[in-house]
Design a protein around this motif. Sequence first.
Motif, PDB file in Angstrom:
ATOM      1  N   LYS A 422      16.671  10.990  19.037  1.00 32.28           N
ATOM      2  CA  LYS A 422      16.201  10.561  20.092  1.00 32.28           C
ATOM      3  C   LYS A 422      17.353  10.356  21.174  1.00 32.28           C
ATOM      4  O   LYS A 422      17.061  10.808  22.383  1.00 32.28           O
ATOM      5  N   ILE A 423      18.383   9.751  20.597  1.00 29.88           N
ATOM      6  CA  ILE A 423      19.525   9.791  21.537  1.00 29.88           C
ATOM      7  C   ILE A 423      20.261  11.179  22.110  1.00 29.88           C
ATOM      8  O   ILE A 423      20.508  11.365  23.419  1.00 29.88           O
ATOM      9  N   GLY A 424      20.137  12.010  21.241  1.00 34.36           N
ATOM     10  CA  GLY A 424      20.524  13.418  21.527  1.00 34.36           C
ATOM     11  C   GLY A 424      19.724  14.066  22.403  1.00 34.36           C
ATOM     12  O   GLY A 424      19.954  15.113  23.244  1.00 34.36           O
ATOM     13  N   GLU A 425      18.600  13.586  22.414  1.00 33.11           N
ATOM     14  CA  GLU A 425      17.546  14.148  23.622  1.00 33.11           C
ATOM     15  C   GLU A 425      17.779  13.494  25.073  1.00 33.11           C
ATOM     16  O   GLU A 425      17.723  14.203  25.858  1.00 33.11           O
ATOM     17  N   GLU A 426      18.141  12.113  24.857  1.00 32.85           N
ATOM     18  CA  GLU A 426      18.120  11.391  26.195  1.00 32.85           C
ATOM     19  C   GLU A 426      19.364  11.462  26.806  1.00 32.85           C
ATOM     20  O   GLU A 426      19.703  11.629  28.084  1.00 32.85           O
ATOM     21  N   ILE A 427      20.389  11.508  25.985  1.00 29.93           N
ATOM     22  CA  ILE A 427      21.834  11.442  26.682  1.00 29.93           C
ATOM     23  C   ILE A 427      22.225  12.741  27.666  1.00 29.93           C
ATOM     24  O   ILE A 427      22.932  12.425  28.343  1.00 29.93           O
ATOM     25  N   PRO A 428      21.650  13.834  27.076  1.00 30.80           N
ATOM     26  CA  PRO A 428      22.268  14.753  28.340  1.00 30.80           C
ATOM     27  C   PRO A 428      21.283  14.653  29.558  1.00 30.80           C
ATOM     28  O   PRO A 428      22.118  15.178  30.539  1.00 30.80           O
ATOM     29  N   LYS A 429      20.351  13.933  29.639  1.00 25.14           N
ATOM     30  CA  LYS A 429      19.626  13.830  31.106  1.00 25.14           C
ATOM     31  C   LYS A 429      20.571  12.774  31.659  1.00 25.14           C
ATOM     32  O   LYS A 429      20.674  13.088  32.728  1.00 25.14           O
ATOM     33  N   LEU A 430      21.347  11.970  31.091  1.00 25.31           N
ATOM     34  CA  LEU A 430      22.076  10.968  31.750  1.00 25.31           C
ATOM     35  C   LEU A 430      23.464  11.857  32.292  1.00 25.31           C
ATOM     36  O   LEU A 430      23.771  11.436  33.236  1.00 25.31           O
ATOM     37  N   PHE A 431      23.713  12.578  31.265  1.00 23.15           N
ATOM     38  CA  PHE A 431      25.130  13.490  31.728  1.00 23.15           C
ATOM     39  C   PHE A 431      24.571  14.383  33.133  1.00 23.15           C
ATOM     40  O   PHE A 431      25.546  14.556  34.022  1.00 23.15           O
ATOM     41  N   ARG A 432      23.553  14.548  33.232  1.00 27.87           N
ATOM     42  CA  ARG A 432      22.900  15.562  34.097  1.00 27.87           C
ATOM     43  C   ARG A 432      22.612  14.586  35.523  1.00 27.87           C
ATOM     44  O   ARG A 432      22.657  15.260  36.639  1.00 27.87           O
ATOM     45  N   ASP A 433      22.659  13.334  35.438  1.00 23.86           N
ATOM     46  CA  ASP A 433      22.258  12.359  36.338  1.00 23.86           C
ATOM     47  C   ASP A 433      23.572  12.144  37.396  1.00 23.86           C
ATOM     48  O   ASP A 433      24.147  10.926  36.776  1.00 23.86           O
ATOM     49  N   GLN A 434      23.819  12.675  38.346  1.00 25.28           N
ATOM     50  CA  GLN A 434      25.126  12.445  39.152  1.00 25.28           C
ATOM     51  C   GLN A 434      24.913  11.140  39.772  1.00 25.28           C
ATOM     52  O   GLN A 434      26.031  10.525  40.143  1.00 25.28           O
ATOM     53  N   SER A 435      24.016  10.653  39.980  1.00 24.54           N
ATOM     54  CA  SER A 435      23.653   9.039  40.596  1.00 24.54           C
ATOM     55  C   SER A 435      24.459   8.266  39.570  1.00 24.54           C
ATOM     56  O   SER A 435      24.662   7.125  40.184  1.00 24.54           O
TER      57      SER A 435
END
Lengths: 466, 299
Positions: A422-435
């Motif tokens: 779950k963390i591995g699915e969510e964390i890349p989305k945070l890396f991509r969120d430049q905001s």
Amino acid sequence: MDARVLEPHCALMVIHGESQNEMEEVMNAKKFSVILLAVLVSVSFAWAGGGAEQKPAAADKPVKLTLWSGYPELQAWYEARIKEFTAKNPNISIEIQTFALADLDKKNGMAIPSNTAADILELISVQSFPWAQKYFTEVPADIQAIVKGAANKEYLHDVLYGDKMMGVPFCFYSEVLYYNKDMLAEAGFKAPPDTMDQLIEYATKMTKRDAQGVVERSGLSMRFAGNPSGTCEKFWALGLLPFGGDILMESTASPGKFHNGFDNEAGYRALNLYLDLIYKYKVTDFNIKQDSDAFGQGKAAMLEREQWVVGTMKSTYPTLKYDAATMPKGTQRATFAITRNMFVPLAAKEKEAAWKFIKFFYEKPVMESMVRDTGWLSTRADLDYPTLLKDSPQLLAGVNTPPDLKFVWQKRLTVENAIMTKIGEEIPKLFRDQSLFGNEAKIREEIKKLGETTDAALKDAGLYAK
Amino acid sequence: MNARARKRLFTNGEEASFILVVLIPTMLAFLVIRLEPIGETFFGSFFNWSLVDGLGRFVGLKNYAALFGDKVFYAAFLNTMSFTVFTTFFSVALGLLFAYLTNRGIPLYSLYETIIFIPVVLTFVPVCLIWLWLFDWDNGLINMSLKALGLHRISWLSTPDMSMVSVIIVSVWKVIGYNMIIFSVGLKNIPRSYYEAADMDGAGAWTVFRKITLPQLSPITLFVMVMSVINNLKVFTQVYVMTHGKQGGGAQVDVLVSDIYTRSFVYYRMGSASAESILLLVVVLVMTVLQFRVAREEE
């Protein structure tokens, strides 16, 4: 005499009009034959029974085993070891089936509860946690004694459930930092980075961009995709552990219960480090190739990975000049340690033969071959690593560890793999969120949400305590 | 057997019995292979059911309620819908276009049909892997061509949005040939006399297409649309191969079936996965009924 009640050949004699004496002779001969046959059969059974005491018939009966592994690159090496084993045990044949690690995980999810898994399962620790206590057999006492006598004690961590040993941990791996020696020298550095600050400095200097500023070579390869559980592992080792965080932490008030280990300062610093590396120092980007292939092809100067990289570099990129170092130090120097283990499911039909193979597999010559030929490190403490690794000195970073290095283990929870995924699915989305970049409040908010998701999974499993 | 005797054989009860006997094996197979698993999935959706621990306690509608509060489910649902809309639109429109063009008596039309149809018969997993190479940022044929032309490279798989675009491109490419063949059959069955009459009346090509071809093709279009929508709602292979588990920069795209798969065989939460499966079934049914309704109203 009614011919209809006679045996066919007697009836034939009546039909042909032969005498009663002749018929009696035939009948007597038949009785004699039956008695003789009965005696012969009895003697045969008695002989066979006597022989069984000296050499059990079952020992020679043909046995076919299947072994599942999550490392397709090791198929040939496994086959060679199986050949050695079957030469000594000709009645046992073993078929090795390999799958990508993440696919094996899903395959196990279907096969283990439906009792259709292989006779021998080679699983990394986190893959085994859901099943170990309920679906696998305990290691036989004689093999337990061998493993406990030969292995470094700490490497038994992931297979010991109380006093029960549920698998044989034959191999261990940890995270190390690989670096390209030429690129390091080109950037003017003489030794690999030793601290997290140095890691940033080195990565920044070693990044190469084209005229438009597009990254052509990453200073540090970062994990943005792939098997989510593995993505989480990388974040764990590069982000959380150096700052004292963890994926899960045991409750001090309720031992045996856990809570997330990253909704804290370490979690903030970890995510902030990733965002800084991407958006501030721009040491890589989302387009460029990542991981071991990028490192091998010279598209990444540094890579945080496990020991298997050495085997891959040897076979695929043999001319690459590289070395490995212990993970850099933040507020602490730490890395995770994970074992690869052999298990025999309760549903396996030929458990005895399966354990026989595992016992053979853990013998010193096989483990030496594994270290020398595949680049995976063994849990056996009695191997001569400097000699074995003379052709692969990069592996010494995993063996000659500095005294201040802390090995962090997983917690052996049934939901641990799901949490990491779950963390591995969510964390890349945070890396991509430049905001999120440079926005402390938002970073903390996202970390908190991720922590709540983790705690919810623990609560569902009845394993949560603050 | 004369006509009267045949008529006598298939009347009333006898005819019904014959039909029943012939259909029973198929119906039994359908019951066991299709309906029973759906029934079990529906039943399981009301339980807290894990692959590790087996069927747990009854939770009523909690699994459904949890899904509606789950942002991953929403993302998967929206992705599935946008994939379905775009893939259906482009694959049907382009299938019709190619069918129309190849039916205009152009030379070597069967060769073009064959080339366009080839992707349909190719195995999808290796095809997706080949497309991954084509989409590669550094060494992919597409970006290398763009670079050679002095254009900017495209991040085909680096963001979730572009990953979705790439998956749609591959999916449309894969299915155009199938749609083209179906439309082609429909086009060949339109009587030539209609076109001749329109030609005599001086109708233009667009008018002929709009007033004759399209209405005549409406049953075929309905079939292609319904099948496309159903297949696209069930999208999995291309999404999984191209955006899940790929080492490197590929951004993951979640769709309903991949989410069901993840819930089942990664998280082992079978109750939640069962509930999502039932919701997908409902979505497919609603979409199919809607399409039939719209088609009937048009008729």
